[in-house]
Every structure is written in C-alpha cells, then in structure tokens.
Design an enzyme around this catalytic site. Structure first.
Site, PDB file in Angstrom:
ATOM      1  CG  HIS A  23      -0.429   6.151  -9.014  1.00 44.93           C
ATOM      2  ND1 HIS A  23       0.425   5.125  -8.742  1.00 44.93           N
ATOM      3  CD2 HIS A  23      -0.281   6.411 -10.327  1.00 44.93           C
ATOM      4  CE1 HIS A  23       1.079   4.778  -9.846  1.00 44.93           C
ATOM      5  NE2 HIS A  23       0.655   5.546 -10.829  1.00 44.93           N
TER       6      HIS A  23
ATOM      7  CE1 TYR B 103       2.506   8.307 -10.595  1.00 42.95           C
ATOM      8  CE2 TYR B 103       0.696   9.891 -10.490  1.00 42.95           C
ATOM      9  CZ  TYR B 103       1.600   9.152 -11.221  1.00 42.95           C
ATOM     10  OH  TYR B 103       1.614   9.261 -12.582  1.00 42.95           O
TER      11      TYR B 103
HETATM   12  C1  GCO Z   1      -0.364   8.014 -15.304  1.00 50.15           C
HETATM   13  C2  GCO Z   1       0.294   6.963 -14.520  1.00 50.15           C
HETATM   14  C3  GCO Z   1       1.653   6.520 -14.882  1.00 50.15           C
HETATM   15  C4  GCO Z   1       2.044   5.202 -14.247  1.00 50.15           C
HETATM   16  C5  GCO Z   1       3.131   4.518 -15.034  1.00 50.15           C
HETATM   17  C6  GCO Z   1       3.508   3.178 -14.456  1.00 50.15           C
HETATM   18  O1  GCO Z   1       0.265   8.592 -16.163  1.00 50.15           O
HETATM   19  O2  GCO Z   1      -1.543   8.203 -15.064  1.00 50.15           O
HETATM   20  O3  GCO Z   1      -0.292   6.608 -13.371  1.00 50.15           O
HETATM   21  O4  GCO Z   1       2.613   7.483 -14.713  1.00 50.15           O
HETATM   22  O5  GCO Z   1       2.440   5.390 -12.938  1.00 50.15           O
HETATM   23  O6  GCO Z   1       2.727   4.390 -16.345  1.00 50.15           O
HETATM   24  O7  GCO Z   1       4.477   2.554 -15.204  1.00 50.15           O
HETATM   25 MG    MG Z   2      -2.392   7.079 -13.557  1.00 49.20          MG
END
Ligand code: GCO
Ligand code: MG
Length: 453
Positions: A256, A199
């Site tokens: 994540h 992520y």
């Molecule tokens: C964050 C996140 C987001 C999410 C997204 C899912 O900014 O901390 O984890 O990027 O992945 O909002 O729709």
């Molecule tokens: Mg997040």
C-alpha cells in the site's frame, strides 16, 4: 510533363476528387437489417447507496427507449461519491440523452474527450458507470452474458484471493486456514504491528485506511505509522506462513505504497525465498520510474496499479515488462471498454491481470472484473469477497464464489438487478456522519509528516 507540372496535376486531381468523396455520407450501421429496432438513451440516473457491507457506493443506470431495457454500471469512487453523482446527473445525463446506446465505443470516445481535460478519477468513474451499463444493455440485447460478447470463456472460473489479517502471525494463519477450508488457494496476508497503523490489519485501536468503519469519526483520531517496524514484520509473517501452511498455498501481500524506494527494494529481495505470488504497490504511483531498478534487482513478482487513472501511467510499465500483474481498478480508468484494451495490451507483453476487487467495488464492478477474468487469456488472479444478505437483497445477482473461484452470471448482460427502493432506504446520510470519506491521508509519521496514502 516535367516534375513540377506532374505534381500540380496530381494535386489538382486530388482536389477535384475531394468534394465528391466528401459529399458521400458514410452509411450508418443499419440496425433494421438485423431486425433490431434503433435504440435511444432516454435517461441516465445514479443510485447512491450504502447497505451494511458496502461503503458509499455509486451505480449508474442507463434507460433506453425499449421499455424495461436498462443497464447498470459501477461508478464507485467511494471517497468522493457525491462528486461522481454530480458528474453523472448534471453533465453526462443531458450529454447522453438521445444517443444510441449500441455505439459503446463511440460513446466512450466522445465522453473521454468531451471535457477536453481527462483521466481524472471523478469523470473516469462517471464514464465507467455509463460504459458498463451500455455493456449490460448490449448483453441483454444479444441475449448473452457480457463475457460471451468479449469472446467467451477462456476458463471456467476465476481464481480468487482472500484477505487474511490479524494482530499476530498466528491470528493471520488461523484466518487463512478458514479460507483454505473453503477451497481458497491464494491468500493475502497482512499483520498488524503494535503501535503502528499499518495498512490491512488492525491492532487494538490502531486503524488504517478510510471507509471501513461507519459511522466514521473519533476512531480515526490517532493514527501513527513508522515504516521500519512494518518492514521488519513482513518477512517474519511470510516465514511463519510458509512454515505452517507449506508450499501449496499462494501468498500475497499489499504494501500500500507506504515505504520509500530503498525500503521497497529491501523488502522485495528479502521475501524472495518465500516465493510470494505477488507483492502489491511496493511504491506509490509517483515512483513508477523506480520499477526499472527493482526489476533488475529482484525476482519477486510485483503487482501495481489500483491508483492508476490514465493510460500514461500503465502503458510504459507494461511495454517494458516492468511489472508482473496489472492491478487497475476498472471504474477508475473509465470502465470495461478501456480495461479490455488494457488486458489485450498486457497479454502481448506477458503481464497478467489482477483487477482491483476491494470492498469499495460494487457487485456490478465485480461482475465486470469477472467478465474479463474468464474471457482474457492473460488472467492472473482476482481479489474476491462475498456479500452479506443486506447487500444481496439490493444487488440481486452478486457473483458466486465457490471453492476459491468466482463465477460470472449466465443471465444476459451482468445478470444482475437492483432493488432501487431498498437501495434508497440504505441512504448514505443515515449511515455516515460526513458527506465524503475524509479519512485517507490522515496517517502520520512520528514526526507528524503525512504518510502516502
Ligand atoms: C486492495 C486495496 C484497497 C484500497 C481501497 C481504497 O484491496 O488492494 O488496497 O483496500 O485500500 O480500495 O479505497
Ligand atoms: Mg491494494
């Protein structure tokens, strides 16, 4: 009088007194006394738009019986945007027409239980759209920005963190230095791992997450993720950044939720020496029971909660002081009304706020975040961003980010107006080849099993 008779007498007197008490109506708040006309909600609409720079974005507009007096609220659940639109257009619109928009708390409570089943992301986002719009209306009516209605400024601006990512620690550092040059003091760091779709950072075609690319499609085909290479990369990234950026910058990281409990514990302990500002979502919401163990083992600050929908998920974590930052997505829990209560609860337990502020929070949603940031004593940090012209032309009055701080608008309500004609031009169908974002839950391990999320 013996005891039994005395009881009968008291019970009898109580019963006799009841009809009279019941007959007396509770007086309704007399708006007229304050010189304000009684308002009615005349319409509730959705604006579904995707200007370049925003994914599928849902805004609710509440119109009132006072000509020109309307409010906007963020209802963006981008993955299932059209489901929210249906909930607003077909359920909340007829449900709310004719109600008095001044009664925000009552309307929120009514919406909350009106489906009997509650705390799901679709209905919560729909409610948030209405709720935030009502706060916007309230502010315009009072001629005050929303933060002023919440008690006024406890600080002048909200410290923001920005995302630095790259395919190597050096690339992350370079991006971080760009933000630091702009005055940012908090940086979230994510590094890609070759061959791994982790992520927050990409490496030559290995994508992670869902909505970021539009139009979507083929690019999502192959996404393989293994936790161990990711896990090993994080302490190295922290070591690199501390060595090169020194101690004056705060470093954050978002796991994540892609690792198991033992790996999360290892990671939190391993990065302690680099003093992260926080590590976000070290485990998935299904594992919140594990936070007690983590708390007893590590001093690393933990932020949790962007996936939470329900008070059942966060009240225990806060009351037991098992997390340091509550990272709820305000529209996901139903709007500003529940969020300000959550902030107040957290204050008494020393838990600070770090409202979720990703790309899939609309500018209206960011303004709601900032209203709480500046008015709540227990503010911790705000995830921030800037918007390209394509977004600012539709959303006139996006929050100002300067010198690492977000600032609320000073105009009444959110201080934001939407160009609806332009919003309609950026229609979702022309930007996306699918009606929904189907690309979460498509990352798999080497053996083919799914990674959460
Ligand atoms: C964050 C996140 C987001 C999410 C997204 C899912 O900014 O901390 O984890 O990027 O992945 O909002 O729709
Ligand atoms: Mg997040």
């Amino acid at each position: 009088m013996d005891r039994r008779n005395a009881f009968k007498w008291i019970a009898g007197a109580g019963l006799a007194a009841l009809p009279a008490a019941r007959a007396r109506p509770v007086p309704q708040e007399a708006q007229a006394r304050r010189g304000l006309p009684e308002l009615k909600i005349t319409d509730v609409k959705t604006i579904l738009t995707a200007p370049p720079g925003l994914p599928r974005t849902v805004i609710v507009k509440v119109e009132t019986s006072e000509p020109g007096l309307h409010g906007y609220g963020c209802a963006t659940f981008t993955q299932r945007a059209r489901a929210v639109v249906t909930a607003v257009d077909e359920f909340l619109r007829p449900f709310l027409k004719g109600k008095n928009p001044d009664h925000i708390e009552d309307i929120w409570q009514t919406m909350y239980v009106s489906s009997y089943w509650r705390n799901g992301p679709v209905l919560n986002n729909a409610m948030s759209g209405v709720d935030q719009a009502l706060w916007d209306i309230k502010g315009k009516r009072a001629n005050m920005p929303v933060y002023a209605l919440l008690g006024g400024k406890a600080r002048n601006g909200a410290d923001v963190y920005r995302h630095a990512s790259g395919s190597t620690p050096e690339a992350v550092e370079e991006m971080a230095r760009g933000y630091i040059a702009e005055g940012v003091r908090h940086i979230r760091i994510q590094v890609a791992v070759e061959g791994n779709a982790n992520y927050g950072a990409r490496f030559a075609g290995n994508r992670a997450g869902g909505f970021l690319d539009a139009p979507s499609g083929g690019a999502h085909a192959e996404r393989m993720y293994e936790p161990t290479p990711y896990l090993l990369s994080v302490p190295k990234l922290f070591a690199h950044m501390r060595k090169n950026l020194g101690e004056r910058i705060e470093l954050l990281h978002d796991v994540h939720e892609r690792i198991d409990n033992a790996q999360a514990m290892w990671l939190l302990k391993r990065v302690e020496e680099y003093r992260p500002f926080f590590i976000e979502d070290p485990v998935s919401p299904e594992q919140i029971g594990y936070f007690r163990h983590m708390r007893s083992q590590t001093t690393t600050a933990v932020a949790m909660g962007e996936l939470f929908n329900s008070p059942h998920e966060f009240t225990g974590l806060i009351a037991e002081r098992l997390i340091d930052f509550i990272r709820v997505h305000i529209s996901q829990i139903g709007g500003l009304t529940p969020a300000r209560k959550l902030a107040a609860l957290a204050e008494w337990f020393g838990v600070r706020t770090a409202w979720h502020g990703p790309g899939d929070t609309s500018p209206v949603g960011h303004l709601a975040n900032i209203a709480l940031d500046v008015s709540c004593y227990n503010f911790g940090i705000q995830e921030g961003r800037t918007w390209p012209d394509s977004v600012q032309e539709v959303f006139q009055g996006c929050p100002r980010l300067e010198n690492g701080f977000f600032f609320p608008n000073e105009a009444p309500g959110w201080g934001l107006e939407i160009d609806e004609e332009l919003a309609a031009k950026y229609d979702v169908d022309s930007r996306y080849d699918e009606p929904f974002d189907y690309h979460w839950g498509t990352t798999r391990r080497r053996d083919g099993s799914i990674i959460r999320p």
